[in-house]
Motif scaffolding. Structure first.
Motif, PDB file in Angstrom:
ATOM      1  N   ASN A  50     -17.742  31.276 -16.378  1.00 30.42           N
ATOM      2  CA  ASN A  50     -17.633  32.375 -15.395  1.00 30.42           C
ATOM      3  C   ASN A  50     -15.894  32.294 -15.144  1.00 30.42           C
ATOM      4  O   ASN A  50     -15.207  31.563 -15.787  1.00 30.42           O
ATOM      5  N   LEU A  51     -15.553  33.730 -14.793  1.00 31.56           N
ATOM      6  CA  LEU A  51     -14.215  33.824 -14.305  1.00 31.56           C
ATOM      7  C   LEU A  51     -13.877  32.659 -13.280  1.00 31.56           C
ATOM      8  O   LEU A  51     -14.671  32.222 -12.559  1.00 31.56           O
ATOM      9  N   LYS A  52     -12.687  32.035 -13.186  1.00 37.92           N
ATOM     10  CA  LYS A  52     -12.128  31.266 -12.420  1.00 37.92           C
ATOM     11  C   LYS A  52     -13.029  29.610 -12.688  1.00 37.92           C
ATOM     12  O   LYS A  52     -12.697  28.854 -11.806  1.00 37.92           O
ATOM     13  N   ALA A  53     -13.613  29.638 -13.779  1.00 35.33           N
ATOM     14  CA  ALA A  53     -14.059  28.409 -14.063  1.00 35.33           C
ATOM     15  C   ALA A  53     -12.925  27.310 -14.449  1.00 35.33           C
ATOM     16  O   ALA A  53     -11.909  27.781 -14.966  1.00 35.33           O
ATOM     17  N   PRO A  54     -13.267  26.100 -14.090  1.00 32.40           N
ATOM     18  CA  PRO A  54     -11.787  25.372 -14.256  1.00 32.40           C
ATOM     19  C   PRO A  54     -11.492  24.846 -15.859  1.00 32.40           C
ATOM     20  O   PRO A  54     -12.785  25.143 -16.583  1.00 32.40           O
ATOM     21  N   VAL A  55     -10.550  24.671 -15.977  1.00 31.50           N
ATOM     22  CA  VAL A  55      -9.969  24.176 -17.227  1.00 31.50           C
ATOM     23  C   VAL A  55      -9.357  22.895 -17.256  1.00 31.50           C
ATOM     24  O   VAL A  55      -8.467  22.698 -16.425  1.00 31.50           O
ATOM     25  N   LYS A  56      -9.994  21.726 -18.049  1.00 35.39           N
ATOM     26  CA  LYS A  56      -9.725  20.592 -18.001  1.00 35.39           C
ATOM     27  C   LYS A  56      -8.945  20.064 -19.290  1.00 35.39           C
ATOM     28  O   LYS A  56      -9.620  20.428 -20.425  1.00 35.39           O
ATOM     29  N   LEU A  57      -7.903  19.269 -19.003  1.00 35.07           N
ATOM     30  CA  LEU A  57      -7.364  18.712 -20.213  1.00 35.07           C
ATOM     31  C   LEU A  57      -7.437  17.159 -20.267  1.00 35.07           C
ATOM     32  O   LEU A  57      -7.218  16.513 -19.349  1.00 35.07           O
ATOM     33  N   GLY A 105     -25.596  24.083 -14.063  1.00 35.75           N
ATOM     34  CA  GLY A 105     -25.748  25.064 -15.199  1.00 35.75           C
ATOM     35  C   GLY A 105     -24.415  25.846 -15.505  1.00 35.75           C
ATOM     36  O   GLY A 105     -24.438  26.618 -16.537  1.00 35.75           O
ATOM     37  N   LEU A 106     -23.383  25.758 -14.752  1.00 42.38           N
ATOM     38  CA  LEU A 106     -22.233  26.268 -15.039  1.00 42.38           C
ATOM     39  C   LEU A 106     -21.348  25.431 -15.885  1.00 42.38           C
ATOM     40  O   LEU A 106     -21.339  24.179 -16.025  1.00 42.38           O
ATOM     41  N   SER A 107     -20.619  26.120 -16.629  1.00 44.09           N
ATOM     42  CA  SER A 107     -19.623  25.503 -17.577  1.00 44.09           C
ATOM     43  C   SER A 107     -18.092  25.594 -17.313  1.00 44.09           C
ATOM     44  O   SER A 107     -17.866  26.384 -16.528  1.00 44.09           O
ATOM     45  N   PHE A 108     -17.489  24.656 -17.861  1.00 45.86           N
ATOM     46  CA  PHE A 108     -15.890  24.624 -17.832  1.00 45.86           C
ATOM     47  C   PHE A 108     -15.416  24.369 -19.169  1.00 45.86           C
ATOM     48  O   PHE A 108     -16.077  24.221 -19.969  1.00 45.86           O
ATOM     49  N   VAL A 109     -14.146  24.888 -19.579  1.00 43.38           N
ATOM     50  CA  VAL A 109     -13.477  24.525 -20.580  1.00 43.38           C
ATOM     51  C   VAL A 109     -12.688  23.155 -20.713  1.00 43.38           C
ATOM     52  O   VAL A 109     -12.024  23.043 -19.786  1.00 43.38           O
ATOM     53  N   SER A 110     -12.963  22.535 -21.569  1.00 43.37           N
ATOM     54  CA  SER A 110     -12.655  21.245 -21.758  1.00 43.37           C
ATOM     55  C   SER A 110     -11.579  21.197 -23.119  1.00 43.37           C
ATOM     56  O   SER A 110     -11.924  21.517 -24.173  1.00 43.37           O
ATOM     57  N   LEU A 111     -10.445  20.869 -22.737  1.00 44.31           N
ATOM     58  CA  LEU A 111      -9.439  20.797 -23.966  1.00 44.31           C
ATOM     59  C   LEU A 111      -9.241  19.576 -24.313  1.00 44.31           C
ATOM     60  O   LEU A 111      -9.110  18.426 -23.577  1.00 44.31           O
ATOM     61  N   GLU A 112      -9.528  19.101 -25.652  1.00 47.13           N
ATOM     62  CA  GLU A 112      -9.192  17.906 -26.144  1.00 47.13           C
ATOM     63  C   GLU A 112      -8.359  17.822 -27.656  1.00 47.13           C
ATOM     64  O   GLU A 112      -8.190  18.856 -28.037  1.00 47.13           O
ATOM     65  N   GLU A 113      -7.852  16.565 -27.829  1.00 50.08           N
ATOM     66  CA  GLU A 113      -6.949  16.474 -28.804  1.00 50.08           C
ATOM     67  C   GLU A 113      -7.673  16.020 -30.044  1.00 50.08           C
ATOM     68  O   GLU A 113      -8.516  15.180 -30.017  1.00 50.08           O
TER      69      GLU A 113
END
Length: 321
Positions: A50-57, A105-113
């Motif tokens: 969803n909008l405003k879902a967290p983005v984690k690195l 059930g909500l998703s977030f964006v996970s950034l990985e190397e």
């Protein structure tokens, strides 16, 4: 008039105070952090995002999702706009995955190397980051194939465990049991022989040693036999020379006797007779040695039986065969 003036002053004061409070709140709650915008490109779906879902690195929250929509150039792609802290180490090898926020059930964006050991090269603002499918996504995609494989395996197991095969397996197990029992009986029967085996090996070793000694004795006897044969050859050669000398002496004595007959003085005749007898004795000795050369080593053997003596008939039969 004075009351109206006091009321107007109080109202202005309250208005200015409210404006000051609002400015203070805005000042303290305002976000002055520098942000950078990136676009996450998804070829598959983005369920639960969803909008405003967290983005984690790498597990650290660095921003949020600010837009979700289809790519106008390729409707099969979904473009997810994210805003992250400008100081976040987003590199050119960074990729994105969807993660679940607990059991909501909500998703977030996970950034990985992709390669944590490679040199860090920061991605340019506005760059596109590929969204890779998660393990659950890959399992969901391969689910039909897995189910088909399980179904095929179950069918083969059913064929393998058919009634005929189960009966055959039961008979095989019975035979294996009988074979194990026979093997146990055979091992029990072989135990006495196994206990006697060290003694047999020792006897075999002793026999082999004796055989080796016997072979060495045979070799020694063979060497002695060769030496004895050479000695016999030498003695036979001597006998041949003695025989030749005897023949020559006999011939000489006969010639001498013939030449002196008639005109030999009476005193020389005994000498001639002695010479003749000596030559005959030498001839007989040479003949005996020629018949029995072993007499030089082992002595003369018994004379062969003559006519009328015991053993003459057997000797005559042996000579006629």
């Amino acid at each position: 008039m004075e009351n109206k003036a006091h009321a107007l002053a109080a109202g202005l004061f309250l208005l200015l105070l409210g404006i000051a409070l609002a400015a203070s709140v805005f000042w303290f709650q305002g976000d002055r952090t520098a942000r950078v915008h990136y676009t996450v490109v998804a070829r598959s779906g983005v369920p639960g995002l969803n909008l405003k879902a967290p983005v984690k690195l790498r597990g650290v929250e660095v921003g949020w999702v600010d837009s979700i929509g289809f790519d106008p150039e390729d409707a099969r792609q979904i473009l997810v706009g994210i805003t992250v802290d400008a100081t976040s180490p987003v590199s050119t090898t960074t990729h994105a995955q969807l993660g679940l926020q607990g059991v909501t059930g909500l998703s977030f964006v996970s950034l990985e190397e992709a390669d944590g050991k490679a040199a860090l090269t920061r991605a340019a603002p506005g760059s596109r980051i590929a969204l890779r499918p998660t393990l659950l996504d890959r399992l969901a995609e391969s689910g039909p194939l897995l189910l088909a494989g399980f179904a095929e395996t179950a069918e083969r197991l059913n064929k393998l465990l058919s009634d005929d095969n189960r009966q055959q397996l039961g008979r095989t197990l019975v035979r294996l049991d009988q074979t194990a029992a026979d093997t146990s009986r055979l091992m029990a029967a072989l135990q006495p022989s196994a206990r006697q085996l060290p003694g047999l090996l020792k006897d075999a070793d002793t026999t082999a040693q004796r055989a080796s000694n016997a072979l060495r004795e045979i070799e020694t006897l063979a060497a002695d036999s060769r030496a004895l044969a050479q000695d016999l050859k030498a003695r036979i050669a001597v006998l041949d020379r003695i025989d030749g000398a005897a023949v020559q002496l006999q011939t000489t004595s006969r010639n001498l006797e013939l030449s002196l007959v008639g005109d030999t003085p009476q005193r020389t005749r005994p000498l001639v007779a002695d010479l003749s007898a000596a030559s005959r004795s030498v001839e007989r000795a040479a003949n005996d040695l020629g018949d029995q050369p072993q007499s030089l080593l082992f002595g003369r053997g018994p004379r062969p039986p003559g006519p009328g003596e015991s053993g003459f008939d057997e000797r005559l039969k042996a000579a006629t065969k």
